[in-house]
Design a protein around this motif. Structure first.
Motif, short mmCIF file in Angstrom:
data_model
loop_
_atom_site.label_atom_id
_atom_site.label_comp_id
_atom_site.label_asym_id
_atom_site.label_seq_id
_atom_site.Cartn_x
_atom_site.Cartn_y
_atom_site.Cartn_z
N SER A 47 0.84 -1.20 0.00
CA SER A 47 0.00 0.00 0.00
C SER A 47 0.87 1.25 0.00
O SER A 47 1.89 1.31 0.69
CB SER A 47 -0.92 0.03 1.24
OG SER A 47 -1.82 -1.07 1.22
N TYR A 49 0.56 5.66 0.14
CA TYR A 49 -0.32 6.79 0.45
C TYR A 49 0.32 8.08 -0.06
O TYR A 49 1.43 8.41 0.31
CB TYR A 49 -0.54 6.88 1.96
CG TYR A 49 -1.16 5.64 2.57
CD1 TYR A 49 -2.53 5.57 2.78
CD2 TYR A 49 -0.37 4.54 2.89
CE1 TYR A 49 -3.09 4.42 3.33
CE2 TYR A 49 -0.92 3.39 3.43
CZ TYR A 49 -2.29 3.34 3.65
OH TYR A 49 -2.84 2.21 4.18
N HIS A 51 -0.38 12.02 -0.13
CA HIS A 51 -1.24 13.02 0.49
C HIS A 51 -0.57 14.39 0.46
O HIS A 51 -0.80 15.19 -0.43
CB HIS A 51 -1.58 12.59 1.92
CG HIS A 51 -2.48 13.53 2.65
ND1 HIS A 51 -3.40 14.34 2.02
CD2 HIS A 51 -2.60 13.80 3.98
CE1 HIS A 51 -4.05 15.06 2.93
NE2 HIS A 51 -3.56 14.76 4.12
N ASP A 76 -1.90 -1.38 -3.78
CA ASP A 76 -3.02 -0.55 -3.31
C ASP A 76 -2.53 0.89 -3.21
O ASP A 76 -1.67 1.20 -2.39
CB ASP A 76 -3.49 -1.06 -1.94
CG ASP A 76 -4.82 -0.46 -1.52
OD1 ASP A 76 -5.24 0.55 -2.13
OD2 ASP A 76 -5.44 -0.98 -0.58
N HIS A 78 -3.42 4.87 -2.52
CA HIS A 78 -4.37 5.81 -1.94
C HIS A 78 -3.97 7.22 -2.36
O HIS A 78 -2.88 7.69 -2.01
CB HIS A 78 -4.34 5.74 -0.40
CG HIS A 78 -4.75 4.40 0.15
ND1 HIS A 78 -5.84 4.22 0.96
CD2 HIS A 78 -4.19 3.18 0.01
CE1 HIS A 78 -5.94 2.95 1.30
NE2 HIS A 78 -4.94 2.29 0.74
N ARG A 80 -4.93 11.09 -1.88
CA ARG A 80 -5.67 12.18 -1.23
C ARG A 80 -4.91 13.45 -1.58
O ARG A 80 -4.22 14.04 -0.74
CB ARG A 80 -5.74 11.95 0.28
CG ARG A 80 -6.37 10.62 0.66
CD ARG A 80 -6.48 10.47 2.16
NE ARG A 80 -7.44 11.39 2.72
CZ ARG A 80 -7.61 11.59 4.03
NH1 ARG A 80 -6.86 10.95 4.89
NH2 ARG A 80 -8.50 12.45 4.47
N ARG A 150 -7.61 4.24 -4.84
CA ARG A 150 -8.55 5.00 -4.02
C ARG A 150 -8.28 6.49 -4.22
O ARG A 150 -7.16 6.93 -4.00
CB ARG A 150 -8.41 4.63 -2.54
CG ARG A 150 -8.53 3.14 -2.26
CD ARG A 150 -8.13 2.80 -0.84
NE ARG A 150 -7.98 1.38 -0.66
CZ ARG A 150 -8.95 0.55 -0.27
NH1 ARG A 150 -10.15 1.04 0.00
NH2 ARG A 150 -8.72 -0.74 -0.15
N GLU A 152 -9.62 10.18 -2.93
CA GLU A 152 -10.44 10.79 -1.89
C GLU A 152 -10.16 12.29 -1.78
O GLU A 152 -9.05 12.75 -2.10
CB GLU A 152 -10.16 10.14 -0.53
CG GLU A 152 -10.34 8.63 -0.50
CD GLU A 152 -9.86 8.03 0.80
OE1 GLU A 152 -9.26 8.76 1.60
OE2 GLU A 152 -10.09 6.82 1.01
#
Length: 506
Positions: A47, A49, A51, A76, A78, A80, A150, A152
């Motif tokens: 994963s 991330y 951001h 995965d 993510h 944002r 994902r 968001e």
């Protein structure tokens, strides 16, 4: 077994073995052998991330992914990205076009490290920030093995900042589009156009989940849904197996449902939507959708949230459960989750009649209303429900329950394997009065004495129940433990209670 034989075990066997080991331990097994090294690395870096580069964790991810061997493990992703919007907007089109041209190629390790190493975080000058963003975008171009994406909207950041991150989102689409299987959206409809290119096609997409709202009243939600969301879903109607739609606002979804293409592989559908009244909320589109997919659906989740305060009522409210969308025959349905939020409590009384159509097919039933069921409501649901013995899992909220609830469930649901019960507490046959000068501890001791007396003669050795989850809404953990121990003694077949082995409670 000789060491050489263990070392020669196939990868799939090792993967099966480590599936029983906690994830935090799996990440530390990289030094055991070559196979476990790869498994540990996949767990460590599966994963990513993205951001805000000001956040230490995100900066750490940029450094980690600068190594191609790590970037190739990401499954995965993510995003944002709102805090990055203003920085991305300052990257020249020439740089962006150059990056887009390198999509599908592993990012050059030397280039990325060269961009990263000169900086001492946090970066302060505009030039440093621009180079940092370039390095981040360069890394994303190499995430070609991502299977779950994902996107968001994070916190209070403006939608305008989110719009500025379109280049980053486009790079992500292009980098991993050929292998993506799952996509999650969680942002307002106002920026849907920024995320979904008109010609986007993901050949292996199996699961799509979208959670949307409306930020500005000037946004035409129906127009966005029809011109952006609908084409995306229809472009993937041949591969989609799971579809989730979540909105608690007032969105007209009937036109969307009516124009959806049939999804021949769809087995799971989840809908959460705001509901005003039978006169103002059109569910005809949902009726058509369920009818078209009745032959493939095995899992269904329906959540309706009443909008407005007080509740909007109309002449047809008493016939709410007779809406055509709730009467569609779903012969292959095995899992049903049904929730009513902010609806009058009287609706729970009618729930049993609606569920009777699934008496002989459901293996899993989940009911979580904002206002819990009464014990009588639960009784109306389960009587006759488990005659066929197919229901294996039940998850339900009940206000208060008597000790004889286990009589009710064991008799009517003999094949039940897992029970998840949330309640305000147990009531005993003999009422335990509470006096003004009585402390809560003294009251509880009196109640517990009565509770144990009622539970002591009960026993259900023949019941199939193996896993029990029991939650109390208004009792301390210390007090709950005494209740749980007494209940376990009546259920000798239960192996786990609240996820813990039986022996942990004695």
């Amino acid at each position: 077994m000789p060491t050489t034989t263990i070392a020669s075990l196939p990868y799939d066997v090792w993967a099966r073995i480590v599936s029983f080991i906690p994830k935090d331990i799996v990440r530390k097994l990289y030094a055991v052998n070559q196979v476990l090294f790869h498994i540990a690395m996949e767990e460590r870096y599966k994963s990513a991330y993205i951001h805000d580069v000001k956040i230490p964790l995100i900066r750490d991810w940029i450094h980690r992914l600068s190594a191609p061997c790590r970037a190739s493990k990401i499954r995965d992703l993510h995003l944002r990205p709102s805090p990055l919007g203003h920085h991305i907007s300052k990257v020249s089109q020439k740089n962006l076009q150059s990056l887009m041209g390198k999509i599908k190629h592993t990012p050059a390790d030397s280039l990325v490290r060269k961009l990263l190493e000169p900086f001492t975080w946090p970066v302060t000058t505009s030039g440093e920030r621009r180079e940092a963003i370039l390095s981040l975008l360069q890394i994303v171009t190499g995430l070609s093995e991502v299977k779950t994406l994902r996107v968001e909207l994070s916190g209070p950041h403006s939608l305008e900042s989110f719009r500025m991150t379109t280049p980053l989102i486009n790079i992500a689409w292009k980098a991993c589009s050929s292998v993506l299987r799952t996509v999650y959206f969680d942002f307002p409809l106002d920026v849907m156009k920024c995320v979904l290119p008109s010609n986007l096609h993901l050949p292996n997409l199996e699961e799509f989940s979208v959670r949307f709202s409306i930020k500005y009243r000037t946004t035409d939600s129906e127009e966005v849904i029809i011109t952006n969301l609908l084409p995306f879903v229809n472009n993937h109607h041949l591969t989609l197996q799971k579809l989730t739609l979540f909105t608690r606002g007032r969105c007209h979804l009937a036109p969307f449902f009516r124009q959806l293409s049939r999804m021949p592989r769809l087995t799971s559908f989840s809908l959460t939507q705001g509901y005003i009244s039978t006169l103002q909320t059109d569910t005809s589109g949902l009726h058509r959708f369920l009818t078209v997919h009745a032959g493939t659906l095995t899992s269904l989740k329906l959540v309706f949230q009443a909008l407005g305060k007080p509740y909007v009522k109309d002449p047809l409210v008493g016939e709410w459960f007779e809406q055509p969308c709730l009467e569609v025959a779903l012969p292959y349905l095995r899992t049903l989750e049904f929730r009513l939020w902010r609806f009058p409590s009287s609706f729970s009384t009618l729930l049993g009649t609606y569920l009777k159509q699934y008496n002989h097919s459901l293996t899993s039933l989940i009911i979580h209303n904002l206002q819990p069921l009464t014990y009588q409501d639960l009784k109306n649901i389960v009587i006759g429900f488990g005659v066929s013995g197919v229901l294996r899992c039940l998850e339900v909220d009940v206000s208060t329950v008597p000790c004889k609830i286990f009589d009710l469930l064991s008799i009517n649901l003999p094949g039940l394997h897992a029970l998840n019960l949330t309640t305000d507490g147990f009531v005993t046959t003999e009422d335990v009065p509470f006096y003004p000068d009585m402390t809560m501890d003294l009251y509880f001791n009196c109640w517990l004495h009565e509770f144990r007396n009622e539970m002591r003669p009960l026993s259900y050795p023949a019941w199939d129940l193996r896993h029990l989850t029991l939650r109390f809404n208004n009792q301390s953990a210390y007090r709950r433990r005494f209740c749980l121990t007494a209940i376990l003694k009546t259920l000798p077949g239960v192996q786990t209670l609240n996820g813990m082995p039986r022996r942990s409670f004695f």
